[in-house]
Design a protein around this motif. Structure first.
Motif, PDB file in Angstrom:
ATOM      1  N   GLN A  77       0.792  -1.217  -0.003  1.00 59.54           N
ATOM      2  CA  GLN A  77      -0.163  -0.098  -0.100  1.00 59.54           C
ATOM      3  C   GLN A  77       0.848   1.234  -0.097  1.00 59.54           C
ATOM      4  O   GLN A  77       1.964   1.323   0.609  1.00 59.54           O
ATOM      5  N   PRO A  78       0.277   2.263  -0.686  1.00 61.75           N
ATOM      6  CA  PRO A  78       1.235   3.433  -0.742  1.00 61.75           C
ATOM      7  C   PRO A  78       1.175   4.236   0.524  1.00 61.75           C
ATOM      8  O   PRO A  78       0.215   4.134   1.364  1.00 61.75           O
ATOM      9  N   VAL A  79       2.166   5.186   0.954  1.00 58.92           N
ATOM     10  CA  VAL A  79       2.029   5.822   2.190  1.00 58.92           C
ATOM     11  C   VAL A  79       1.162   6.954   2.003  1.00 58.92           C
ATOM     12  O   VAL A  79       0.541   7.809   2.951  1.00 58.92           O
ATOM     13  N   TYR A  92       5.112   6.507  -2.388  1.00 59.18           N
ATOM     14  CA  TYR A  92       5.759   5.467  -1.835  1.00 59.18           C
ATOM     15  C   TYR A  92       7.261   5.830  -1.374  1.00 59.18           C
ATOM     16  O   TYR A  92       7.731   6.793  -1.976  1.00 59.18           O
ATOM     17  N   ASN A  93       7.658   5.328  -0.242  1.00 58.94           N
ATOM     18  CA  ASN A  93       9.015   5.626   0.176  1.00 58.94           C
ATOM     19  C   ASN A  93       9.635   3.941   0.187  1.00 58.94           C
ATOM     20  O   ASN A  93       9.165   3.275   0.856  1.00 58.94           O
ATOM     21  N   LEU A  94      10.472   3.910  -0.769  1.00 55.20           N
ATOM     22  CA  LEU A  94      11.124   2.522  -1.082  1.00 55.20           C
ATOM     23  C   LEU A  94      12.634   2.533  -0.519  1.00 55.20           C
ATOM     24  O   LEU A  94      13.169   3.388  -0.827  1.00 55.20           O
ATOM     25  N   GLN A  95      13.025   1.427  -0.173  1.00 58.47           N
ATOM     26  CA  GLN A  95      14.424   1.381   0.526  1.00 58.47           C
ATOM     27  C   GLN A  95      14.919   0.230  -0.295  1.00 58.47           C
ATOM     28  O   GLN A  95      14.558  -0.984  -0.372  1.00 58.47           O
ATOM     29  N   PHE A  96      16.135   0.523  -0.872  1.00 57.25           N
ATOM     30  CA  PHE A  96      16.899  -0.312  -1.626  1.00 57.25           C
ATOM     31  C   PHE A  96      18.382  -0.725  -1.021  1.00 57.25           C
ATOM     32  O   PHE A  96      18.818   0.169  -0.277  1.00 57.25           O
ATOM     33  N   LYS A  97      18.868  -1.780  -1.001  1.00 61.09           N
ATOM     34  CA  LYS A  97      20.255  -2.063  -0.719  1.00 61.09           C
ATOM     35  C   LYS A  97      21.225  -1.698  -1.726  1.00 61.09           C
ATOM     36  O   LYS A  97      20.801  -2.201  -2.897  1.00 61.09           O
ATOM     37  N   THR A  98      22.491  -0.953  -1.510  1.00 59.52           N
ATOM     38  CA  THR A  98      23.292  -0.747  -2.619  1.00 59.52           C
ATOM     39  C   THR A  98      24.794  -1.068  -2.155  1.00 59.52           C
ATOM     40  O   THR A  98      24.883  -1.056  -1.080  1.00 59.52           O
ATOM     41  N   ALA A  99      25.633  -1.225  -3.122  1.00 59.40           N
ATOM     42  CA  ALA A  99      26.780  -1.691  -2.764  1.00 59.40           C
ATOM     43  C   ALA A  99      27.779  -0.602  -2.312  1.00 59.40           C
ATOM     44  O   ALA A  99      28.417  -1.047  -1.274  1.00 59.40           O
ATOM     45  N   GLU A 100      27.395   0.572  -2.474  1.00 55.25           N
ATOM     46  CA  GLU A 100      28.205   1.578  -2.451  1.00 55.25           C
ATOM     47  C   GLU A 100      27.936   2.334  -0.962  1.00 55.25           C
ATOM     48  O   GLU A 100      28.485   2.542  -0.140  1.00 55.25           O
ATOM     49  N   ASP A 101      26.543   2.601  -0.777  1.00 54.93           N
ATOM     50  CA  ASP A 101      25.997   3.496   0.259  1.00 54.93           C
ATOM     51  C   ASP A 101      25.248   2.566   1.266  1.00 54.93           C
ATOM     52  O   ASP A 101      24.585   3.243   2.236  1.00 54.93           O
ATOM     53  N   GLY A 102      25.146   1.385   1.159  1.00 50.75           N
ATOM     54  CA  GLY A 102      24.238   0.489   2.089  1.00 50.75           C
ATOM     55  C   GLY A 102      22.943   0.509   1.804  1.00 50.75           C
ATOM     56  O   GLY A 102      22.509  -0.107   0.641  1.00 50.75           O
ATOM     57  N   ASP A 103      22.073   1.169   2.479  1.00 52.95           N
ATOM     58  CA  ASP A 103      20.708   1.751   2.194  1.00 52.95           C
ATOM     59  C   ASP A 103      20.343   2.942   1.540  1.00 52.95           C
ATOM     60  O   ASP A 103      20.951   3.701   1.921  1.00 52.95           O
ATOM     61  N   ILE A 104      19.091   2.986   0.594  1.00 57.50           N
ATOM     62  CA  ILE A 104      19.025   4.205   0.175  1.00 57.50           C
ATOM     63  C   ILE A 104      17.398   4.350   0.289  1.00 57.50           C
ATOM     64  O   ILE A 104      16.860   3.185  -0.107  1.00 57.50           O
ATOM     65  N   VAL A 105      16.868   5.473   0.629  1.00 51.97           N
ATOM     66  CA  VAL A 105      15.327   5.553   0.710  1.00 51.97           C
ATOM     67  C   VAL A 105      15.071   6.519  -0.399  1.00 51.97           C
ATOM     68  O   VAL A 105      15.553   7.459  -0.611  1.00 51.97           O
ATOM     69  N   CYS A 106      13.881   5.926  -1.380  1.00 47.63           N
ATOM     70  CA  CYS A 106      13.750   6.764  -2.376  1.00 47.63           C
ATOM     71  C   CYS A 106      12.089   6.866  -2.384  1.00 47.63           C
ATOM     72  O   CYS A 106      11.444   6.112  -2.078  1.00 47.63           O
ATOM     73  N   GLN A 107      11.886   8.223  -2.773  1.00 51.46           N
ATOM     74  CA  GLN A 107      10.523   8.518  -3.019  1.00 51.46           C
ATOM     75  C   GLN A 107      10.058   8.335  -4.508  1.00 51.46           C
ATOM     76  O   GLN A 107      10.806   8.739  -5.437  1.00 51.46           O
ATOM     77  N   TYR A 108       8.824   7.779  -4.759  1.00 52.51           N
ATOM     78  CA  TYR A 108       8.512   7.237  -5.909  1.00 52.51           C
ATOM     79  C   TYR A 108       6.806   7.534  -5.965  1.00 52.51           C
ATOM     80  O   TYR A 108       6.172   7.252  -4.984  1.00 52.51           O
TER      81      TYR A 108
END
Length: 136
Positions: A77-79, A92-108
């Motif tokens: 469900q969207p926020v 949406y606020n989505l959290q991705f794992k990245t190799a460089e920065d660890g986690d990144i939260v993205c607004q979509y």
């Protein structure tokens, strides 16, 4: 004459198709994303943006024409849900794992056209868009 008409029809179909092809994973920070800019002493739970942990692969499955049910089955469900110019907008606020920065939260944002189908998706941050498109 028929050959000329057929070429004109083909050209118009291709131009309409290419107009829609560029509407997924757009980057537009001016699209009224919620901004958070507190002074450090004011920083509390309200200003912490936690995202739902999802894989890039799930977001890549969202296509033009997808239904709200298909989107919510992938992202939950969207926020927030708003209306903008006749379109329903899911945030949406989505959290991705990245190799460089660890986690990144993205607004979509996912925009649904009048037929209640995905018409456009937009990222606030270009690095989020690049992550999903695989350009990082």
């Amino acid at each position: 004459m028929l050959k000329t008409v057929s070429i004109a029809v083909l050209a118009s179909v291709l131009s309409v198709g290419s107009a829609y092809a560029g509407m997924l994973n757009e980057h537009n920070p001016n699209m009224r994303f919620e901004s958070v800019s507190p002074a450090l002493p004011e920083l509390n739970e309200r200003f912490v943006r936690n995202g739902k942990s999802v894989s890039v692969g799930l977001v890549r499955q969202i296509e033009l024409g997808a239904t709200p049910e298909q989107v919510s089955s992938l992202l939950g469900q969207p926020v927030r849900v708003t209306n903008r110019g006749g379109a329903q907008v899911w945030d949406y606020n989505l959290q991705f794992k990245t190799a460089e920065d660890g986690d990144i939260v993205c607004q979509y944002k996912v925009l649904f056209a009048g037929a209640r189908q995905v018409d456009e998706t937009v990222w606030r941050r270009p690095q989020c868009r690049e992550l999903v498109l695989g350009h990082n």
